[in-house]
Enzyme design. Structure first.
Site, PDB file in Angstrom:
ATOM      1  N   ARG A  41      13.366  -3.543  -9.076  1.00 43.81           N
ATOM      2  CA  ARG A  41      12.775  -3.400  -7.743  1.00 43.81           C
ATOM      3  C   ARG A  41      12.450  -4.791  -7.195  1.00 43.81           C
ATOM      4  O   ARG A  41      11.635  -5.508  -7.768  1.00 43.81           O
ATOM      5  CB  ARG A  41      11.507  -2.551  -7.798  1.00 43.81           C
ATOM      6  CG  ARG A  41      10.836  -2.413  -6.434  1.00 43.81           C
ATOM      7  CD  ARG A  41       9.846  -1.282  -6.374  1.00 43.81           C
ATOM      8  NE  ARG A  41       8.663  -1.547  -7.175  1.00 43.81           N
ATOM      9  CZ  ARG A  41       7.753  -0.621  -7.480  1.00 43.81           C
ATOM     10  NH1 ARG A  41       7.929   0.632  -7.113  1.00 43.81           N
ATOM     11  NH2 ARG A  41       6.709  -0.948  -8.187  1.00 43.81           N
ATOM     12  N   SER A 110      10.489   8.734  -4.836  1.00 42.79           N
ATOM     13  CA  SER A 110       9.027   8.710  -4.939  1.00 42.79           C
ATOM     14  C   SER A 110       8.433   9.833  -4.111  1.00 42.79           C
ATOM     15  O   SER A 110       8.885  10.076  -2.988  1.00 42.79           O
ATOM     16  CB  SER A 110       8.469   7.377  -4.413  1.00 42.79           C
ATOM     17  OG  SER A 110       9.009   6.303  -5.146  1.00 42.79           O
ATOM     18  N   LYS A 139       1.629  -1.194  -4.760  1.00 38.98           N
ATOM     19  CA  LYS A 139       1.698  -0.492  -3.473  1.00 38.98           C
ATOM     20  C   LYS A 139       0.343  -0.600  -2.785  1.00 38.98           C
ATOM     21  O   LYS A 139      -0.387   0.389  -2.679  1.00 38.98           O
ATOM     22  CB  LYS A 139       2.055   0.992  -3.685  1.00 38.98           C
ATOM     23  CG  LYS A 139       3.388   1.243  -4.361  1.00 38.98           C
ATOM     24  CD  LYS A 139       4.493   1.428  -3.359  1.00 38.98           C
ATOM     25  CE  LYS A 139       5.805   1.684  -4.102  1.00 38.98           C
ATOM     26  NZ  LYS A 139       6.826   2.276  -3.277  1.00 38.98           N
TER      27      LYS A 139
END
Lengths: 278, 305
Positions: A41, A110, A139
């Site tokens: 990621r 997600s 996040k």
């Protein structure tokens, strides 16, 4: 599970958590510790650089025979021969990703609420992420879904799902107790100076929660025992309230550490007590 | 010193004073109840035991401590089963982890038939365990030089064997035990091989500060009575040693003065007829001859019965 092999510990890259160490070095440590699915990621990186990293990670995960997923970018996933792609709710729809990736690749997404989880299952996702369970730096600003969402998913969703978001060895048991049987961690693993041992610890916690049975050598004989804590194991033999001493792989484990010590396959445990003697 | 004062004269090992000089081993008793009664009878406040694997198939397995906790005893676990210093250190650490103090009896046997202690490994283990902070009481051969060496590397007390464990042969080399006691600056506990009260008394008379007993009590026909007998015998022996024994002599010395022996009415004359009387007279003359002749060059201290 078809193209998705069973997994229990999902590790995602996070280079911002390990300045001074290379991504490959850290991910290899995680694989050595038992990570059994890996995702690349990188939110802000030129495509050419991302592809380079994806290829390197593909190479590494292939050596460990572990599936490799690329976040957000089906094209890079394909170019790097990754096993699949992981989408966010804001990314392209599952159907579109499926079209580009083909039927044999893994598509994960997600989810942050049960409606999203239901939709993902209906739309043909191979697995879903469930979180963030706890507030996380990965996040920032996103409201934690807490373990109550984990419990909802555990009750209802039948495709594989993995709990994610702020999970560490210290809070993993809460998530597992809510019904999770797969965990994902980022900063707790890649931000650690010893990613392998954090992975091992999380895997042990998962195995314990799943009630897996492992073979250990106990007082000189092979015993098939339930994975769990040393305290639970000693209790299962009716010895918890006796004055006994436990020695694990040659090291004495004080009684106050039994609760936090995990039973692992292949370990050698000696339980001794006092008997009559001159 | 009166007998009562004598009994209060405690034994100090590693900074701890124990009141009874009989240390009791807890193995081989017919039942835990008999062991407890024996313990009460002999008054031991140091007890020994061994470290073994828990029996996983039978957890009711009677762990010895269940019957003994909360008695304020001093626990002296042994390292039996160890065949070298490293194994002894491991067992000592396991024992200490049980949380009952840091006394340890080093017991390292190399030969399963004699169970005699391995002197070299015993010395090594004593040194290592002393450095690790244990109060170390090594069971050792009755060798005066070795016993001194054990003291020098830090043994809190030294425990020479009288004879091999469980044999009941008593003290095979009293001369050595005597020398060990003479040389020692730490308590000497005679451990192993004693058979009955007589051996306990002998150990004390030789100057031992204590005895460690298991088999002769546990396997006696009446362990409870034997526990008491051996404790009493040891105290008797100690009092006897303090009292000072007489030197050994080759020939008899009467315990009454020779003067004033009342003579029979026929003494010096014809006692009359009958062979019995004649023999008596002959015996009387022989006694007189000894006293006047060979007896004269022996020291005669007549103190009465």
């Amino acid at each position: 599970m078809g193209k998705m092999r069973e997994f229990s510990l999902y590790v995602i890259t996070g280079e911002q958590y390990h300045p001074g160490r290379s991504m490959l070095e850290v991910m290899e440590a995680a694989l050595a510790g038992g990570a059994d699915i890996v995702q690349l990621r990188e939110k802000n990186m030129p495509a050419s650089e991302l592809l380079e990293k994806a290829r390197a990670l593909r190479e590494l995960t292939r050596r460990y025979n572990v599936p490799f997923i690329v976040n957000d970018h089906p094209d890079i996933a394909l170019a790097a021969e990754a096993d699949g792609v992981h989408l966010g709710q804001e990314d392209m729809p599952i159907a579109e990703a499926r079209e580009r990736m083909g039927a044999d690749r893994i598509i994960g997404i997600s989810t942050h609420a049960i409606e999203e989880a239901r939709a993902a299952e209906r739309d043909g996702a191979d697995y879903i992420g469930v979180g963030p369970v706890f507030p996380t730096g990965t996040k920032p600003g996103r409201q934690a879904v807490t373990t109550s969402y984990v419990r909802q998913v555990a009750d209802e969703i039948r495709i594989p799902w993995v709990a994610i978001g702020g999970i560490t060895p210290d809070n993993a048991d809460q998530v597992l107790a809510a019904g999770a049987s797969r965990l994902c961690a980022v900063s707790a693993i890649v931000g650690s100076s010893d990613p392998a041992s954090v992975c091992r610890r999380l895997k042990e916690q998962i195995a314990a929660a799943r009630g897996e049975r492992v073979t250990i050598k106990l007082n000189g004989r092979e015993e098939l025992v339930r994975a769990g804590t040393l305290e639970e194991l000693i209790q299962s033999y009716g010895l918890a309230d006796k004055r006994i001493v436990a020695e694990l792989d040659g090291v004495i484990v004080q009684r106050n550490r039994w609760e936090s010590t995990q039973v692992r396959a292949g370990m050698t445990l000696e339980l001794v007590h006092f008997v009559g003697g001159g | 010193m009166s007998f009562d004062q004598h009994q209060k004269d405690g034994l100090t090992i590693g900074g701890r004073t124990v009141s009874s000089r009989l240390f009791l081993g807890t193995g081989r008793f017919p039942s835990p109840a008999v062991m407890q009664q024996a313990l009460e009878q002999c008054g031991a406040d140091v007890i020994t035991f061994a470290v073994r694997r828990v029996n996983l198939d039978w957890v009711q397995d009677d762990a010895i401590l269940q019957h003994l906790e909360d008695r304020g005893l001093t626990y002296l676990p042994n390292t039996s089963g160890a065949t070298n210093a490293a194994e002894a250190v491991r067992i000592a650490n396991l024992a200490r982890a049980a949380g009952l103090g840091s006394w340890i009896k080093v017991e390292i046997s190399a030969n399963p038939r004699t169970l005699l202690p391995d002197p070299i490994e015993t010395l090594k283990a004593t040194e290592l365990l002393t450095l690790a902070g244990f109060t170390v009481l090594p069971y050792t051969s009755d060798d005066p030089v070795l016993c001194k060496r054990l003291e020098e590397v830090g043994a809190a007390a030294v425990m020479p064997g009288g004879s091999p464990i469980g044999t009941g042969l008593g003290i095979l080399n009293p001369y050595n035990i005597g020398l060990i006691v003479e040389e020692a600056n730490v308590p000497i506990i005679v451990d192993a091989g004693l058979g009955s009260a007589v051996d306990a008394a002998q150990a004390a008379e030789l100057g031992a500060d204590g005895i460690l007993v298991n088999t002769p009590i546990a396997k006696a026909k009446d362990p409870v009575a034997m526990a008491k007998a051996m404790a009493m015998a040891f105290e008797a022996g100690r009092l006897s040693r303090a009292a000072g024994r007489i030197p050994r002599k080759r020939y008899a010395s009467a315990s009454s003065t020779p003067e004033g022996v009342s003579e029979a009415y026929w003494a010096g004359g014809d006692p009359g007829s009958g062979s019995v009387s004649q023999e008596r007279s002959a015996a009387g003359r022989a006694d007189t001859g000894l006293q006047a002749g060979r007896g004269a060059d022996l020291p005669v201290k007549v103190k009465g019965g």
